[in-house]
Write a protein that holds these residues in place. Sequence first.
Motif, PDB file in Angstrom:
ATOM      1  N   ILE A  39       0.845  -1.208   0.000  1.00 51.85           N
ATOM      2  CA  ILE A  39       0.000   0.000   0.000  1.00 51.85           C
ATOM      3  C   ILE A  39       0.875   1.251   0.000  1.00 51.85           C
ATOM      4  O   ILE A  39       0.610   2.217  -0.726  1.00 51.85           O
ATOM      5  CB  ILE A  39      -0.943  -0.010   1.209  1.00 51.85           C
ATOM      6  CG1 ILE A  39      -2.003  -1.126   1.046  1.00 51.85           C
ATOM      7  CG2 ILE A  39      -1.639   1.336   1.377  1.00 51.85           C
ATOM      8  CD1 ILE A  39      -2.829  -1.340   2.288  1.00 51.85           C
ATOM      9  N   SER A  40       1.954   1.237   0.814  1.00 54.77           N
ATOM     10  CA  SER A  40       2.836   2.399   0.876  1.00 54.77           C
ATOM     11  C   SER A  40       3.513   2.650  -0.465  1.00 54.77           C
ATOM     12  O   SER A  40       3.624   3.794  -0.923  1.00 54.77           O
ATOM     13  CB  SER A  40       3.888   2.184   1.964  1.00 54.77           C
ATOM     14  OG  SER A  40       4.805   3.257   1.993  1.00 54.77           O
ATOM     15  N   GLN A  41       3.964   1.539  -1.112  1.00 54.01           N
ATOM     16  CA  GLN A  41       4.613   1.702  -2.415  1.00 54.01           C
ATOM     17  C   GLN A  41       3.636   2.279  -3.440  1.00 54.01           C
ATOM     18  O   GLN A  41       3.984   3.178  -4.216  1.00 54.01           O
ATOM     19  CB  GLN A  41       5.144   0.348  -2.896  1.00 54.01           C
ATOM     20  CG  GLN A  41       6.338  -0.170  -2.095  1.00 54.01           C
ATOM     21  CD  GLN A  41       6.741  -1.577  -2.509  1.00 54.01           C
ATOM     22  OE1 GLN A  41       5.971  -2.294  -3.154  1.00 54.01           O
ATOM     23  NE2 GLN A  41       7.948  -1.980  -2.125  1.00 54.01           N
ATOM     24  N   ARG A  42       2.405   1.751  -3.433  1.00 50.58           N
ATOM     25  CA  ARG A  42       1.418   2.254  -4.409  1.00 50.58           C
ATOM     26  C   ARG A  42       1.065   3.720  -4.121  1.00 50.58           C
ATOM     27  O   ARG A  42       0.817   4.495  -5.038  1.00 50.58           O
ATOM     28  CB  ARG A  42       0.150   1.399  -4.365  1.00 50.58           C
ATOM     29  CG  ARG A  42       0.382  -0.062  -4.758  1.00 50.58           C
ATOM     30  CD  ARG A  42       0.931  -0.195  -6.182  1.00 50.58           C
ATOM     31  NE  ARG A  42       1.136  -1.589  -6.533  1.00 50.58           N
ATOM     32  CZ  ARG A  42       2.277  -2.248  -6.369  1.00 50.58           C
ATOM     33  NH1 ARG A  42       3.330  -1.587  -5.846  1.00 50.58           N
ATOM     34  NH2 ARG A  42       2.377  -3.507  -6.708  1.00 50.58           N
ATOM     35  N   ARG A  43       1.054   4.078  -2.826  1.00 46.31           N
ATOM     36  CA  ARG A  43       0.772   5.472  -2.489  1.00 46.31           C
ATOM     37  C   ARG A  43       1.873   6.389  -3.021  1.00 46.31           C
ATOM     38  O   ARG A  43       1.600   7.454  -3.573  1.00 46.31           O
ATOM     39  CB  ARG A  43       0.642   5.627  -0.979  1.00 46.31           C
ATOM     40  CG  ARG A  43       0.245   7.049  -0.555  1.00 46.31           C
ATOM     41  CD  ARG A  43       0.105   7.197   0.944  1.00 46.31           C
ATOM     42  NE  ARG A  43       1.350   6.925   1.634  1.00 46.31           N
ATOM     43  CZ  ARG A  43       1.586   5.889   2.408  1.00 46.31           C
ATOM     44  NH1 ARG A  43       0.624   4.989   2.620  1.00 46.31           N
ATOM     45  NH2 ARG A  43       2.758   5.706   2.999  1.00 46.31           N
ATOM     46  N   ASP A  44       3.145   5.935  -2.864  1.00 46.92           N
ATOM     47  CA  ASP A  44       4.255   6.741  -3.390  1.00 46.92           C
ATOM     48  C   ASP A  44       4.186   6.855  -4.910  1.00 46.92           C
ATOM     49  O   ASP A  44       4.443   7.928  -5.486  1.00 46.92           O
ATOM     50  CB  ASP A  44       5.590   6.117  -2.982  1.00 46.92           C
ATOM     51  CG  ASP A  44       5.821   6.202  -1.481  1.00 46.92           C
ATOM     52  OD1 ASP A  44       6.659   5.430  -0.971  1.00 46.92           O
ATOM     53  OD2 ASP A  44       5.170   7.036  -0.829  1.00 46.92           O
ATOM     54  N   GLN A  45       3.826   5.718  -5.564  1.00 47.18           N
ATOM     55  CA  GLN A  45       3.712   5.754  -7.021  1.00 47.18           C
ATOM     56  C   GLN A  45       2.559   6.652  -7.457  1.00 47.18           C
ATOM     57  O   GLN A  45       2.653   7.354  -8.468  1.00 47.18           O
ATOM     58  CB  GLN A  45       3.528   4.333  -7.562  1.00 47.18           C
ATOM     59  CG  GLN A  45       4.769   3.459  -7.380  1.00 47.18           C
ATOM     60  CD  GLN A  45       4.486   1.978  -7.630  1.00 47.18           C
ATOM     61  OE1 GLN A  45       3.335   1.583  -7.789  1.00 47.18           O
ATOM     62  NE2 GLN A  45       5.530   1.168  -7.649  1.00 47.18           N
ATOM     63  N   THR A  46       1.471   6.614  -6.676  1.00 51.20           N
ATOM     64  CA  THR A  46       0.336   7.509  -6.987  1.00 51.20           C
ATOM     65  C   THR A  46       0.758   8.965  -6.847  1.00 51.20           C
ATOM     66  O   THR A  46       0.405   9.809  -7.674  1.00 51.20           O
ATOM     67  CB  THR A  46      -0.837   7.215  -6.044  1.00 51.20           C
ATOM     68  OG1 THR A  46      -1.250   5.845  -6.216  1.00 51.20           O
ATOM     69  CG2 THR A  46      -2.022   8.126  -6.352  1.00 51.20           C
ATOM     70  N   SER A  47       1.533   9.259  -5.792  1.00 49.42           N
ATOM     71  CA  SER A  47       2.006  10.627  -5.594  1.00 49.42           C
ATOM     72  C   SER A  47       2.868  11.082  -6.759  1.00 49.42           C
ATOM     73  O   SER A  47       2.817  12.233  -7.176  1.00 49.42           O
ATOM     74  CB  SER A  47       2.788  10.716  -4.282  1.00 49.42           C
ATOM     75  OG  SER A  47       3.328  11.994  -4.102  1.00 49.42           O
ATOM     76  N   ARG A  48       3.645  10.129  -7.310  1.00 47.48           N
ATOM     77  CA  ARG A  48       4.502  10.498  -8.449  1.00 47.48           C
ATOM     78  C   ARG A  48       3.666  10.905  -9.658  1.00 47.48           C
ATOM     79  O   ARG A  48       4.053  11.808 -10.406  1.00 47.48           O
ATOM     80  CB  ARG A  48       5.425   9.340  -8.807  1.00 47.48           C
ATOM     81  CG  ARG A  48       6.259   9.619 -10.061  1.00 47.48           C
ATOM     82  CD  ARG A  48       7.459   8.713 -10.179  1.00 47.48           C
ATOM     83  NE  ARG A  48       8.431   8.999  -9.130  1.00 47.48           N
ATOM     84  CZ  ARG A  48       9.690   8.570  -9.159  1.00 47.48           C
ATOM     85  NH1 ARG A  48      10.132   7.854 -10.173  1.00 47.48           N
ATOM     86  NH2 ARG A  48      10.501   8.849  -8.184  1.00 47.48           N
ATOM     87  N   THR A  49       2.499  10.242  -9.848  1.00 48.12           N
ATOM     88  CA  THR A  49       1.658  10.639 -10.993  1.00 48.12           C
ATOM     89  C   THR A  49       1.211  12.083 -10.836  1.00 48.12           C
ATOM     90  O   THR A  49       1.146  12.824 -11.823  1.00 48.12           O
ATOM     91  CB  THR A  49       0.433   9.731 -11.128  1.00 48.12           C
ATOM     92  OG1 THR A  49      -0.421   9.870  -9.977  1.00 48.12           O
ATOM     93  CG2 THR A  49       0.846   8.267 -11.266  1.00 48.12           C
ATOM     94  N   TYR A  50       0.895  12.502  -9.576  1.00 44.57           N
ATOM     95  CA  TYR A  50       0.529  13.915  -9.367  1.00 44.57           C
ATOM     96  C   TYR A  50       1.708  14.829  -9.700  1.00 44.57           C
ATOM     97  O   TYR A  50       1.536  15.889 -10.320  1.00 44.57           O
ATOM     98  CB  TYR A  50       0.111  14.140  -7.917  1.00 44.57           C
ATOM     99  CG  TYR A  50      -1.276  13.669  -7.592  1.00 44.57           C
ATOM    100  CD1 TYR A  50      -1.475  12.477  -6.882  1.00 44.57           C
ATOM    101  CD2 TYR A  50      -2.395  14.399  -7.985  1.00 44.57           C
ATOM    102  CE1 TYR A  50      -2.760  12.042  -6.566  1.00 44.57           C
ATOM    103  CE2 TYR A  50      -3.677  13.962  -7.685  1.00 44.57           C
ATOM    104  CZ  TYR A  50      -3.858  12.784  -6.967  1.00 44.57           C
ATOM    105  OH  TYR A  50      -5.118  12.367  -6.663  1.00 44.57           O
ATOM    106  N   ASP A  51       2.935  14.408  -9.260  1.00 47.33           N
ATOM    107  CA  ASP A  51       4.113  15.239  -9.528  1.00 47.33           C
ATOM    108  C   ASP A  51       4.369  15.368 -11.021  1.00 47.33           C
ATOM    109  O   ASP A  51       4.741  16.446 -11.516  1.00 47.33           O
ATOM    110  CB  ASP A  51       5.339  14.635  -8.842  1.00 47.33           C
ATOM    111  CG  ASP A  51       5.231  14.708  -7.331  1.00 47.33           C
ATOM    112  OD1 ASP A  51       5.918  13.907  -6.654  1.00 47.33           O
ATOM    113  OD2 ASP A  51       4.475  15.547  -6.819  1.00 47.33           O
ATOM    114  N   VAL A  52       4.185  14.257 -11.759  1.00 45.38           N
ATOM    115  CA  VAL A  52       4.403  14.300 -13.213  1.00 45.38           C
ATOM    116  C   VAL A  52       3.407  15.263 -13.857  1.00 45.38           C
ATOM    117  O   VAL A  52       3.758  16.080 -14.712  1.00 45.38           O
ATOM    118  CB  VAL A  52       4.280  12.887 -13.822  1.00 45.38           C
ATOM    119  CG1 VAL A  52       4.271  12.952 -15.345  1.00 45.38           C
ATOM    120  CG2 VAL A  52       5.433  12.013 -13.353  1.00 45.38           C
TER     121      VAL A  52
END
Length: 720
Positions: A39-52
């Motif tokens: 869950i933590s990894q997916r949350r970080d990856q989700t955050s990266r989509t916002y940053d992109v």
Amino acid sequence: MSPITSNWPSQRRLSVWYALALGLLSLNAVVTYWNLRTISQRRDQTSRTYDVIRSLDDVLSNLRDAETGQRGFLLTGEETYLEPYNRAVSTIDGSMERLNGLAADDPIRRSNAEKVEQLAKVKLAELAGTIRLQREQGFEAALAVVKSGRGKALMGEIVDRIVGQESEEVAARSRLREEQTAALAQTILTFAVASGLALALVVVIHHLSQRSRRELALRAEWLSTTLQSIGDAVIATDPKGRVTFLNVIAEELTGWTAADAIGKALDDVFPICNETTREPSPNPVQKVLETGRIQGLANHTILLAKDGVERPIDDSAAPIRDDQGEIRGVVMVFRDITQRKIDESERERLNQELRENDTRKDEFLAMLAHELRNPLAAIGGAVSVSKKAGVAPGRIDWAMEVVNRQVRHLTRLIEDLLDVARINRGKIDLRVGLVEATPLLESAVESVRPLIEQRRHTLAIAIDRGALWVEADPTRLEQVVVNLLNNAAKYSDDGGRIEFSGVREGDDVVIAVKDVGFGISADMLPRVFEMFIQGDRSLSRSEGGLGIGLTVVKKLVDLHGGTITAESDGPGRGSMFLVRLPAASRPPTPEASPSRPPGALRSSRILVVDDAADHAQALSMLLKYIGHEVRTASHGEEALAIACDQRPEFILLDIGLPGMDGYEVASRLRRQDGSRDAVIIAVSGYGQDEDKRRSREAGFDHHLVKPVDHDALVALLSRS
């Protein structure tokens, strides 16, 4: 019965059960840790989509700023308009660096980022090219590149590329959230299974130590605390769809407390419907119970809370299975997406506004070219007629009148553009004083009267003479009225009627211009004072203008602390503009003083300095015609030499001279004999407030802007 089991001391049997319980808890902890890590990894990856997406928006915003600065520079030729362009050029590399950093570990993102960077470099090169053309070859060369459509097409490709990549990021985000939800469901399932087994252990060892019962209670509390602490709402049901659990977030969103909701059917606690049709939506829990698979809500789903509040949500539901794979219940995780929808709506509104602004600016550039060509064509035709051999004197007079009229038209277009630029930059200075507006209104009428008579309009005037005292800049107030009367005359069919009034109403002075002309459509009325807005955009439009006159009027009225409104019953039914200004108190009547007759115009020695030979010769001929002694110079050194010999009383000096500019020439004239005491008048195409300030500092006494108002020049010479 086996002796091992029958004679095994109860303490050792208890240890075995404790060992089994500990093993179960350990396994549960490992699985939970793994799922929480996922869950933590997916949350970080989700955050990266916002940053992109933010980085992509930064790149696009920089490109739009650069394009805005380029267009402002092309339109006005002023370097200050390049500030957005220069700022964007200086920051876009940082934006691209952030985007490339975010995309470094993903081949697809990296490829998309490289393509965006390539397109951005091409776009910046195209913008730089048009700016260079404006500086080196002038407005028309740069405009030709703009009108080719290459820049617009390139920007469209960039927008499509960025929007496409953002769509991919949004899709990736949804996928990652599904994986988060699945991991959460797996965690909850693990807890549920562990809890079931733990309860079985309690049944077996209920007669054993109180410590064992406390550990089981602690484990149950841990599970409840975990579900309560997550950021999304959680509802669990049994196999019949009855609510068994709500966390705090679910209580807030549904309006139900856990105590009231537990045991009720999910449809009672969680009623949902389609946002558009308002039809009830299928409950995802029922689908999970029927299919045994994870389910999600359809788009545009609304949760109807117990207190009547409607909230847009998204969610997913997953089955809870026992060791035999039987569904023992369903856990549903959902969230309020109101803010997300607001953000999406606002972003779409801003994008639409940007697209409309781009279209309006493109139309304005095309219109500006059209408006400049018309008077230039008329001037060219008049000059050609006057140059023909044997042309009658009457035709020459006609040609000169055409040239004079079209020069005034060009001057008015340029002044409108400069006024908008000054006001938008806050550079306009009002020379406010207590004035009685009647003479200004009458002067405005006389300024527009030739057009009114040409169009055969009837003008009805009603002015409260002597009662219209206001704190105002007389020149700017007259400009407001001239613009309104000019519009009424232009946008009415020949033979129309115009009503013009100036009255005192309470604490206001109200100036009204009413016509029975073309009128304003309902959709255009709220936007009539916006920049570049005109009702007729067709190629056959005959009234001319840049669509900025009413913008200037609105801003000038605002600067005076007044208001202006537009009214119309629609196309073909005329329009009315009302200006309201705060009224001022009438001043005490001063004692009359004897007037002194003006002195006769005397002959003066005048030096005209201008590298534009035609302008210098025309000005010289005019001044000689009215009795002055005039000499001309085309550059600074020549002007200094002639001034020593002629000892001029007046020097009409251009600022934009080759080599030594007018500022330096004026400074040197002030230091040499023969011109130290002369009245030096700047005659220049540079007329901004900053230009006038510099001319004063350099030693100029007055500053006139080309094309020179000859009457104003003659009056200035007679006063000095």
